[in-house]
Design a protein around this motif. Structure first.
Motif, short mmCIF file in Angstrom:
data_model
loop_
_atom_site.label_atom_id
_atom_site.label_comp_id
_atom_site.label_asym_id
_atom_site.label_seq_id
_atom_site.Cartn_x
_atom_site.Cartn_y
_atom_site.Cartn_z
N ARG A 30 -9.32 5.86 -2.94
CA ARG A 30 -10.63 5.96 -2.87
C ARG A 30 -11.17 7.25 -3.47
O ARG A 30 -10.43 7.98 -3.99
N GLY A 31 -12.61 7.30 -3.35
CA GLY A 31 -13.10 8.28 -4.03
C GLY A 31 -13.09 9.55 -3.64
O GLY A 31 -12.62 10.69 -4.32
N ASN A 32 -13.00 9.49 -2.24
CA ASN A 32 -12.74 10.81 -1.46
C ASN A 32 -11.34 11.35 -1.52
O ASN A 32 -11.00 12.61 -1.22
N GLN A 33 -10.25 10.60 -2.03
CA GLN A 33 -8.83 11.00 -2.11
C GLN A 33 -8.50 11.71 -3.56
O GLN A 33 -7.98 12.57 -3.70
N ALA A 34 -9.58 11.67 -4.58
CA ALA A 34 -9.32 11.99 -5.73
C ALA A 34 -9.65 13.38 -5.62
O ALA A 34 -10.54 13.99 -5.16
N GLY A 35 -8.75 14.30 -6.34
CA GLY A 35 -9.02 15.72 -6.63
C GLY A 35 -8.43 16.45 -5.18
O GLY A 35 -8.61 17.46 -5.03
N THR A 36 -7.97 15.49 -3.94
CA THR A 36 -7.52 16.57 -2.93
C THR A 36 -6.13 16.57 -2.72
O THR A 36 -5.47 15.36 -3.49
N ALA A 37 -5.41 17.34 -2.47
CA ALA A 37 -3.95 17.57 -1.91
C ALA A 37 -3.52 16.36 -1.19
O ALA A 37 -4.11 16.21 -0.05
N GLN A 38 -2.27 15.71 -1.64
CA GLN A 38 -1.87 14.78 -0.56
C GLN A 38 -0.43 15.14 -0.28
O GLN A 38 0.37 15.72 -1.02
N THR A 39 0.13 14.90 1.06
CA THR A 39 1.44 14.96 1.33
C THR A 39 2.17 13.98 0.78
O THR A 39 1.98 12.90 0.66
N VAL A 40 3.41 14.57 0.25
CA VAL A 40 4.22 13.47 -0.12
C VAL A 40 5.67 13.65 0.57
O VAL A 40 6.24 14.57 0.70
N THR A 41 6.17 12.43 1.14
CA THR A 41 7.43 12.44 1.67
C THR A 41 8.44 11.38 1.06
O THR A 41 7.57 10.40 0.47
N PHE A 42 9.52 11.42 1.01
CA PHE A 42 10.42 10.54 0.57
C PHE A 42 11.32 9.69 1.34
O PHE A 42 11.57 10.12 2.54
N GLY A 43 11.82 8.48 1.26
CA GLY A 43 12.37 7.71 2.28
C GLY A 43 12.83 6.48 1.27
O GLY A 43 12.85 6.31 0.19
N THR A 44 13.55 5.80 2.17
CA THR A 44 14.24 4.46 1.70
C THR A 44 13.79 3.20 2.83
O THR A 44 13.61 3.36 3.86
N ILE A 45 13.39 2.18 2.21
CA ILE A 45 13.03 1.08 2.62
C ILE A 45 14.15 0.56 3.47
O ILE A 45 15.33 -0.10 2.74
N THR A 46 14.13 0.13 4.72
CA THR A 46 15.12 -0.32 5.57
C THR A 46 14.76 -1.81 6.09
O THR A 46 15.78 -2.62 6.35
N ALA A 47 13.63 -2.25 5.93
CA ALA A 47 13.19 -3.62 6.39
C ALA A 47 11.90 -3.91 5.52
O ALA A 47 10.97 -2.91 5.44
N LEU A 48 11.72 -5.10 5.36
CA LEU A 48 10.54 -5.58 4.40
C LEU A 48 10.19 -6.97 5.11
O LEU A 48 11.02 -7.80 5.28
N ARG A 49 8.98 -7.00 5.25
CA ARG A 49 8.35 -8.39 5.71
C ARG A 49 6.95 -8.67 5.07
O ARG A 49 6.24 -8.04 5.17
N GLN A 50 6.88 -10.02 4.52
CA GLN A 50 5.40 -10.17 4.03
C GLN A 50 4.61 -10.62 5.25
O GLN A 50 4.79 -11.24 5.94
N VAL A 51 3.31 -9.89 5.00
CA VAL A 51 2.21 -10.14 6.24
C VAL A 51 0.90 -10.46 5.62
O VAL A 51 0.87 -10.65 4.27
N GLN A 52 -0.07 -10.72 6.18
CA GLN A 52 -1.41 -10.63 5.61
C GLN A 52 -2.30 -9.82 6.30
O GLN A 52 -2.28 -9.23 7.50
N ILE A 53 -3.18 -8.90 5.41
CA ILE A 53 -4.35 -8.18 6.04
C ILE A 53 -5.54 -9.18 5.97
O ILE A 53 -5.91 -9.69 5.04
N GLN A 54 -6.17 -8.86 6.90
CA GLN A 54 -7.61 -9.80 7.32
C GLN A 54 -8.65 -8.49 7.11
O GLN A 54 -8.80 -7.75 8.05
N ALA A 55 -9.14 -8.61 5.71
CA ALA A 55 -10.12 -7.88 5.52
C ALA A 55 -11.50 -7.99 6.30
O ALA A 55 -11.76 -9.12 6.46
#
Length: 155
Positions: A30-55
């Motif tokens: 998003r526009g307000n995210q550009a130029g701002t510091a973001q926290t980064v963490t690392f990990g491993t995917i342990t479960a994955l499921r397809q879902v739907q987002i209702q916009a």
């Protein structure tokens, strides 16, 4: 002219009834995210499921419901005569409103991933985002952002 009105109404529904779902993916900021510091963490995917987002609809469902009612009323008005035409128009308005609302809701759904990720610090988190790229269980990822504003990207 009577035939042109439903065509124009359907065109307006098609263009205006769709929600902007591009911001739900991991590759879009998003526009307000550009130029701002973001926290980064690392990990491993342990479960994955397809879902739907209702916009959310930009107009709160008015486009689908209102447009469907107009189209249904116009179509119902072309049936019968006298009081039968009035009943057909009223039924068309109601049926069109219901159908238009359902069509808008369906158009505003986006395929997404529900990803359970075991962060390197041992904590498990679940992040849902648009399925704009393939992921798989066991894949290393980075989580960018914090709180309610986190996206997942391959590592």
């Amino acid at each position: 002219m009577k035939r042109l009105v439903p065509v124009l109404a359907i065109g307006m529904l098609t263009l205006a009834g769709c929600a902007n779902t591009s911001t739900m993916g991991g590759d879009v900021y998003r526009g307000n995210q550009a130029g701002t510091a973001q926290t980064v963490t690392f990990g491993t995917i342990t479960a994955l499921r397809q879902v739907q987002i209702q916009a959310d609809s930009r107009m709160g469902g008015i486009i689908g419901t209102g447009g469907g009612a107009v189209i249904g009323g116009l179509l119902g008005n072309q049936v019968g005569g006298g009081s039968g035409r009035q009943l057909a128009t009223a039924a068309g308005v109601i049926g069109g409103a219901v159908a238009g609302s359902a069509a808008e809701e369906s158009a505003n759904r986006v395929r997404a991933w529900e990803m359970e990720i075991r962060r390197d610090d041992g904590q498990n988190v679940v992040i849902v985002q648009k399925a704009d790229r393939p992921y798989q269980v066991g894949q290393r990822v980075r989580m960018i952002g914090s709180g309610a504003n986190v996206s997942v990207a391959p590592y």
